[in-house]
Design a protein around this motif. Structure first.
Motif, PDB file in Angstrom:
ATOM      1  N   HIS A  39       1.661  10.675   1.683  1.00 58.63           N
ATOM      2  CA  HIS A  39       0.781   9.510   1.535  1.00 58.63           C
ATOM      3  C   HIS A  39       1.503   8.232   1.950  1.00 58.63           C
TER       4      HIS A  39
ATOM      5  N   ALA B 158      -1.057   9.560  -8.551  1.00 58.06           N
ATOM      6  CA  ALA B 158      -1.958   8.594  -7.911  1.00 58.06           C
ATOM      7  C   ALA B 158      -2.081   8.901  -6.420  1.00 58.06           C
TER       8      ALA B 158
ATOM      9  N   ARG C  75       0.811  -1.217   0.000  1.00 55.57           N
ATOM     10  CA  ARG C  75       0.000   0.000   0.000  1.00 55.57           C
ATOM     11  C   ARG C  75       0.849   1.274   0.000  1.00 55.57           C
TER      12      ARG C  75
ATOM     13  N   ASN D 128      -4.313  11.963  -6.069  1.00 60.76           N
ATOM     14  CA  ASN D 128      -5.729  11.667  -6.325  1.00 60.76           C
ATOM     15  C   ASN D 128      -6.356  10.851  -5.206  1.00 60.76           C
ATOM     16  N   ARG D 129      -5.612   9.900  -4.696  1.00 56.79           N
ATOM     17  CA  ARG D 129      -6.131   9.110  -3.586  1.00 56.79           C
ATOM     18  C   ARG D 129      -6.423  10.021  -2.394  1.00 56.79           C
ATOM     19  N   ASN D 130      -5.595  11.028  -2.244  1.00 55.04           N
ATOM     20  CA  ASN D 130      -5.793  11.936  -1.107  1.00 55.04           C
ATOM     21  C   ASN D 130      -6.900  12.948  -1.359  1.00 55.04           C
TER      22      ASN D 130
ATOM     23  N   VAL E 261      -9.708  11.932  -2.616  1.00 53.37           N
ATOM     24  CA  VAL E 261     -10.801  11.109  -2.082  1.00 53.37           C
ATOM     25  C   VAL E 261     -10.759  11.146  -0.561  1.00 53.37           C
ATOM     26  N   ASN E 262      -9.576  10.929  -0.006  1.00 49.01           N
ATOM     27  CA  ASN E 262      -9.438  10.924   1.456  1.00 49.01           C
ATOM     28  C   ASN E 262      -9.845  12.259   2.046  1.00 49.01           C
TER      29      ASN E 262
ATOM     30  N   GLY F 130     -10.246   5.836   4.255  1.00 49.97           N
ATOM     31  CA  GLY F 130      -9.328   5.352   3.217  1.00 49.97           C
ATOM     32  C   GLY F 130      -8.445   4.249   3.721  1.00 49.97           C
TER      33      GLY F 130
END
Lengths: 252, 598
Positions: free
Chosen positions: A181, A226, A145, A229-231, A233-234, A252
């Motif tokens: 991240h 990436a 991860r 972008n994931r963050n 969402v988070n 998340g």
């Protein structure tokens, strides 16, 4: 013609703050060999043509992160960019864009280092554990991860690629957000809530406009886009969870 | 010139320097620590270590095994009490790195995985894919940011130590960006500047690995110990010397000559099992493997390449999946630099200089004979590696002895009073004038790159895998000559902003002194041991005369003065150093002897 007789032109940005009002370009003709890197070309210039050319380098194998420059307008590590990819054309080498120039190809890295220091780039243990208790358990899936984001070599190519950083230097930027991240996604860490404040801030992930060029230029496939972008969402989840659970969520 | 007073100054911000800084900060948070690095710490050469870090981990392993592997691997020139301390503390340091976030590769059950490495009886090498040094360095660098008492001097170049009345009082540094000098006055100084592999032509080292700290301590009268022992790593990239980790062989890679034959079986390393057998064949120690290459080359069994003779490192049978999981950086290097996909073709390799076993003389607490001066990591000779280092012992070393150096320096700094004499500032001013002299004097005619190239070629010719008195004498003469010509250096750049040519010139001065200590130490050792192998009548190990450490003492413009000191033997008497089936037999005999004497 054998490699021994071939030459190639390198046009190098020169800037000396004690002498120059702005950068100028100087062209050097150097011997060509298909397995020579642009870094080796710069070293040839310094060793045999002009000792005053300044640039950073060390490991020669794309892991120390020192030798990032613009090569024909693209941010690259000079140690793993080869003359053969340009021959017989000319190569143009400049300092990384978006960063202040100290001299010639040397940029000022202070902003990156300050940003790195600001994100708590270390494990704040979720649970205390003594050395006698041995290692924290972490499965290969848990490692996966964050492992990719821990591979950032701090070369700053992504900062030179990021149009937002060029416009707004206060933007935390791709590399440091990827490292942020990296810690948030680590099963051993418990400081996510603190770091989410940086993520949520105006200079955090919302500064990114999704160009994705950062990931394209990354020499280590870290894919900072990436992470950003994931963050996003988070950060969104974090925003809503804050209404439900004061003190912040563990999304998340 | 500004003077900044601190309790502890650490010169070098790689693995050892960072580990020392953290240890000092944890020992006493009220002390101030200056961490001085000529690059940003995460650029330090620890970054390039690939394969892993050794620590006894598995239930069927024990400290005694690691001890014996290390001592025999070092051909009995190790300080055995130091080795005992090292093996006993390596695991807790690896766990400490884990707690700090190091992304160690894991087993399915979540425990840290270990891999096989050369000369190690049992798998005990912790690894983070094949970027272990990179991950250790970044973990330590980022963790160091937790400690407010660590004040970093990034991109500050150390140009001298300040010594008065037999005690070290700090260092004079140049800010690279501006050329500004600062005297960092300290109660204790730790040198952690890494090795000196760049004095050789073909080497695995980064450009910054120029022996700075070794030369500085040496010029102030601290002996350099065992400098003749220079490690050739057997699997490097022809032309550039870039490293293909020993883990390639730990994972099962083969070394093949021009006939596709696993030639190591001809050099006492067999039998050639199809899968890795510890301490045999490709998992023999580095000195033996590099020597075997040399012999194959003499026999005409190596392969012609554009950069000289090579053999093949064959990883094809490991399969693409394993290669990308365990050796991703190796795949990247082979593909990008050589155009070779290791899943489908063998990688051409040859030996290149990798590591300096010797260094600044230090006792088991990392203290040098000069009060207030400590050293850790590759620059230091704490006595761990003897005549040949085992792969994966050096990353563990920089943690174990980096920590010792940090806590010992902290203790020393508490025990001494600060120095108020203005004579230190006067000395610092002299240092500054001398450093500036390189760029202010005119009329020099020697081009730096020429001197550097001649030095590196001569070291390779005289101090390579096999050595002779004649060739070493030629190198002694050459280095003496180059030190003379160095005074007549011409520098193009006379500015103060990012004047890298000036700093390279100072580094070349360090390199020439270190090179001289190596070749004079080598020519005086009239035996063959570990990485020091002679072909001129001294082919055997000679424990009667040379079971002792070489000490090279700086002697100004003249050649170094060489003398010797004893080796501390605690529990392993010098024995036959054998690997493969012969090694297993020798070990059984040793055990029988020990059982009989109990």
């Amino acid at each position: 013609m054998t490699d021994i007789e071939k030459t190639i032109e390198i046009e190098v940005m020169r800037y000396h703050p004690e002498q120059d009002a702005s950068p100028v370009f100087k062209t050097y003709r150097i011997p060509y060999a298909s397995d020579q890197s642009v870094l080796q070309g710069l070293q040839y210039i310094k060793d045999y043509i002009d000792g005053t050319l300044s640039f950073r380098w060390s490991c020669r194998m794309a892991i120390c992160g020192s030798c990032g420059v613009m090569i024909n307008n693209q941010p690259k590590l000079s140690c793993k960019t080869f003359l053969r990819d340009y021959y017989p054309g000319k190569i143009r080498v400049e300092a990384l864009q978006h960063l202040p120039i100290e001299r010639d190809l040397v940029i000022d890295a202070t902003d990156f280092i300050n940003k790195l220091e600001s994100i708590k780039p270390y494990i704040v243990p979720r649970e205390a554990r003594s050395l006698e208790q041995g290692e924290y358990l972490q499965t290969p899936e848990q490692l996966a991860r964050y492992e990719q984001f821990s591979s950032c070599i701090n070369c700053m190519l992504c900062y030179a690629a990021c149009p937002q950083y060029g416009l707004k230097p206060e933007f935390t930027g791709p590399g440091v957000l990827a490292l942020l991240h990296r810690y948030n996604a680590d099963s051993r860490d418990g400081a996510r809530a603190d770091r989410m404040q940086i993520v949520n801030a105006e200079e955090g992930v919302w500064g990114c406009t999704l160009v994705g060029y950062c990931s394209e230029v990354c020499p280590k496939q870290v894919d900072p886009a990436a992470a950003v972008n994931r963050n996003k969402v988070n950060s969104t989840l974090d925003y809503f969870l804050r209404f439900l659970m004061p003190g912040g969520g563990e999304s998340g | 010139m500004e003077t900044i007073k601190v309790d502890i100054a650490i010169v070098g911000g790689g693995g050892a320097g960072l580990r020392a800084a953290i240890a000092a900060a944890e020992a006493d948070a009220s002390q101030t620590i200056a961490l001085i690095s000529k690059v940003y710490p995460m650029r330090s050469h620890t970054v390039a270590a690939e394969g892993g870090s050794a620590a006894v981990t598995q239930a069927h392993d024990n400290l005694d095994h690691h001890f014996h592997d290390t001592v025999a691997g070092g051909d009995w020139l190790c300080e055995q009490d130091v080795v005992e301390y090292f093996v006993a503390h390596a695991r807790e340091e690896m766990v400490q790195l884990e707690h700090w976030g190091c992304p160690w590769s894991r087993k399915d059950n979540g425990h840290v995985n270990v891999r096989a490495f050369g000369g190690m009886k049992i798998e005990r090498t912790w690894f983070a894919a094949d970027k272990t040094g990179f991950h250790i360095l970044h973990t330590l660098f980022q963790t160091s940011m937790k400690y407010p008492s660590i004040r970093r001097f990034d991109e500050h170049f150390c140009c001298d130590l300040i010594v008065e009345n037999g005690r070290c009082h700090g260092a004079v540094v140049i800010e690279v960006a501006t050329g500004k000098f600062t005297f960092i006055q300290a109660r204790a100084v730790i040198i952690a500047t890494g090795g000196a592999g760049r004095v050789f032509r073909e080497n695995t080292n980064g450009g910054i690995v120029t022996g700075d700290g070794m030369a500085l301590a040496y010029r102030h009268g601290v002996p350099l110990r065992d400098m003749e022992f220079v490690q050739y790593h057997p699997t490097c990239m022809p032309g550039t010397g870039l490293l293909f980790t020993e883990a390639c062989r730990g994972e099962g890679g083969f070394l093949l000559n021009r006939d596709g034959y696993r030639y190591l079986q001809d050099y006492g390393l067999g039998p050639p099992d199809p899968s890795p057998r510890n301490k045999a064949m490709e998992l023999g120690p580095r000195d033996r493997l590099s020597q075997a290459f040399w012999h194959e080359k003499q026999k005409g069994k190596t392969i012609d390449g554009p950069h000289g003779q090579v053999v093949h490192l064959d990883l094809r049978h490991l399969g693409e999946k394993k290669l990308h999981e365990r050796l991703p950086q190796i795949c990247e290097l082979a593909e990008e630099f050589l155009g070779v996909d290791p899943a489908h073709a063998p990688i051409p390799v040859c030996p290149a200089v990798h590591y300096t076993m010797g260094g600044i003389m230090a006792n088991g607490e990392t203290a040098s004979p000069l009060a207030g001066l400590y050293s850790a990591g590759e620059c230091s000779s704490v006595g761990l590696h003897g005549a040949n280092r085992l792969g994966s012992n050096s990353l563990a070393e920089l943690c174990v002895f980096g920590k010792v150096a940090g806590s010992e320096a902290s203790k020393f700094a508490r025990s001494v009073t600060s120095h108020h004499s203005g004579t230190l500032e006067k000395q610092a001013e002299d240092v500054k004038q001398q450093a500036l002299g390189i760029i202010t004097r005119s009329g020099g005619t020697e081009r730096m790159a020429i001197l550097r190239t001649e030095m590196a070629q001569s070291m390779e010719d005289g101090c390579g895998i096999y050595r002779t008195g004649t060739a070493m004498q030629a190198t002694c003469d050459k280095i003496d000559e180059l030190r003379e010509r160095y005074r007549n250096l011409n520098i193009d750049d006379r500015s103060s902003t990012w004047n890298t040519e000036w700093l390279l010139a100072i580094e070349l001065g360090y390199q020439l002194d270190v090179a001289q200590s190596m070749v004079y130490s080598a020519i005086n050792r009239k035996e063959s041991r570990g990485s020091h192998q002679r072909l001129d009548g001294y082919e055997q190990r000679d424990d009667v005369n040379y079971l002792r450490h070489t000490l090279a003492h700086y002697n100004g413009d003249a050649a170094p003065r060489i003398d010797y000191m004893g080796v501390r033997i605690t529990k392993s008497r010098p024995g036959i150093r054998a690997y493969g089936a012969a090694g297993e037999k020798a070990e059984q005999e040793r055990k029988n002897r020990e059982a009989a004497s109990d």
